[in-house]
Design an enzyme around this catalytic site. Structure first.
Site, mmCIF file in Angstrom:
data_model
loop_
_atom_site.group_PDB
_atom_site.id
_atom_site.type_symbol
_atom_site.label_atom_id
_atom_site.label_comp_id
_atom_site.label_asym_id
_atom_site.label_seq_id
_atom_site.Cartn_x
_atom_site.Cartn_y
_atom_site.Cartn_z
ATOM 1 N N GLU A 182 8.499 -17.384 -4.705
ATOM 2 C CA GLU A 182 9.183 -16.107 -4.521
ATOM 3 C C GLU A 182 8.273 -15.209 -3.700
ATOM 4 O OE1 GLU A 182 11.805 -16.000 -8.649
ATOM 5 O OE2 GLU A 182 10.016 -14.729 -8.467
ATOM 6 N N ARG B 55 3.006 -11.696 -5.174
ATOM 7 C CA ARG B 55 3.317 -10.330 -4.764
ATOM 8 C C ARG B 55 2.270 -9.824 -3.784
ATOM 9 N NH1 ARG B 55 7.122 -7.730 -8.532
ATOM 10 N NH2 ARG B 55 6.552 -5.801 -7.461
ATOM 11 N N HIS C 150 5.758 -15.972 -8.133
ATOM 12 C CA HIS C 150 5.963 -14.870 -7.197
ATOM 13 C C HIS C 150 4.596 -14.369 -6.755
ATOM 14 C CE1 HIS C 150 7.983 -10.661 -6.399
ATOM 15 N NE2 HIS C 150 7.317 -11.131 -5.354
ATOM 16 N N HIS D 81 -0.349 -10.529 -10.423
ATOM 17 C CA HIS D 81 -0.463 -11.636 -11.385
ATOM 18 C C HIS D 81 -0.862 -12.939 -10.681
ATOM 19 C CE1 HIS D 81 3.704 -11.998 -10.077
ATOM 20 N NE2 HIS D 81 4.142 -11.047 -10.881
ATOM 21 N N HIS E 119 10.170 -15.215 -18.424
ATOM 22 C CA HIS E 119 9.738 -14.339 -19.511
ATOM 23 C C HIS E 119 10.105 -14.873 -20.888
ATOM 24 C CE1 HIS E 119 9.730 -10.745 -22.137
ATOM 25 N NE2 HIS E 119 8.670 -10.426 -21.422
ATOM 26 N N HIS F 270 16.893 -14.350 -13.824
ATOM 27 C CA HIS F 270 16.508 -13.002 -14.215
ATOM 28 C C HIS F 270 17.202 -12.614 -15.523
ATOM 29 C CE1 HIS F 270 14.215 -9.388 -13.265
ATOM 30 N NE2 HIS F 270 15.157 -8.736 -13.915
ATOM 31 N N GLY F 271 16.397 -12.470 -16.549
ATOM 32 C CA GLY F 271 16.903 -12.045 -17.845
ATOM 33 C C GLY F 271 17.544 -13.144 -18.673
ATOM 34 N N ASP G 203 4.676 -16.737 -13.865
ATOM 35 C CA ASP G 203 4.023 -15.471 -13.511
ATOM 36 C C ASP G 203 3.361 -14.811 -14.718
ATOM 37 O OD1 ASP G 203 4.918 -15.783 -10.928
ATOM 38 O OD2 ASP G 203 6.479 -14.249 -11.053
ATOM 39 N N HIS G 204 4.021 -14.864 -15.877
ATOM 40 C CA HIS G 204 3.509 -14.133 -17.036
ATOM 41 C C HIS G 204 2.278 -14.786 -17.644
ATOM 42 C CE1 HIS G 204 6.481 -11.040 -16.960
ATOM 43 N NE2 HIS G 204 7.458 -11.922 -16.910
#
EC number: 2.6.99.2
Length: 239
Positions: free
Chosen positions: A70, A45, A43, A50, A214, A191-192, A9-10
């Site tokens: 996602e 959205r 994802h 993105h 990320h 996540h994270g 995504d990023h």
């Protein structure tokens, strides 16, 4: 052996910052696969901030491993998923004002709607996962929804302020893995998670796939995407 799904995504976030065509997440996915990723996660959205529909379409055509989509449990997204046929659909909560997904689905509160989305996706031959917090009631609700998998939201663990809080969150994750296993649910996590904390979660065992984005893209800015993915593959598979 656990699998690594690289969330790209990023890469799309950087592209959208200038409104151009680069960097292309489709090219990033190919590099990640060549570096050892077991799958690609995106994802799509509702606000298309993105990842774009074009990305999803091309990724489905080009990915050689597995595509995890996602998505919100909306009619629009269900229709898109049924058309594109990803290897897995992960239902996630979505708020327009959030920078990233901030918590797990409240399956208990929205059980009927989620069950309906799960059924439609499964009727189309798709595997469905629910992104939820490591909470007993949410896991039981996920089982009632008919989902095939859960993805444990590891954000609280990743953001723990001290050792004691971290251990408490790890225990919640461990208990979630055990309960999901008893209920016959597959288990993913994400996540994270990063290069510093992934070993602690991996040591618990019982998690089939880690979806990480990320931290990999952040490291890729400094050392390149190939190296960043290879380093995370080593941690996920050999910790």
């Amino acid at each position: 052996m656990a699998r690594l799904g690289v969330n790209i995504d990023h890469v799309a976030t950087i592209r959208q910052a200038r409104g151009g065509a680069e960097p292309d997440p489709v090219a990033a996915a190919a590099i990640a696969e060549l570096a050892g990723a077991d799958g690609i996660t995106i994802h799509l959205r509702e606000d298309r901030r993105h990842i774009q529909d074009r990305d999803l379409r091309l990724l489905r055509q080009t990915i050689k491993t597995r595509l995890n989509l996602e998505m919100a449990a909306t009619d629009e997204m269900v229709s898109i998923a049924l058309s594109v046929k990803p290897d897995m659909c992960t239902l996630v909560p979505e708020k327009r004002q959030e920078l990233t997904t901030e918590g797990g689905l409240d399956v208990r509160l929205h059980l009927d709607a989620i069950r309906g989305a799960v059924q439609k996706l499964q009727d189309g031959g798709l595997i469905v996962s629910l992104f939820i917090d490591p909470d007993t009631d949410q896991i039981k609700a996920a089982d009632k929804s008919g989902a095939d998998y859960i993805e444990i939201h590891t954000g609280a663990f990743a953001e723990a302020s001290d050792w004691k809080a971290e251990q408490e969150e790890l225990k919640k994750i461990e208990n979630a893995i055990k309960l999901a296993g008893k209920l016959g649910l597959g288990v993913n996590a994400g996540h994270g998670l990063n290069y510093s904390n992934i070993r602690k979660v991996a040591a618990l065992g019982g998690i089939e796939e880690y979806n990480i984005g990320h931290s990999i893209i952040s490291k890729a800015v400094l050392v390149g995407l190939d190296r960043a993915v290879r380093d995370m593959v080593d941690l996920v598979k050999y910790s």
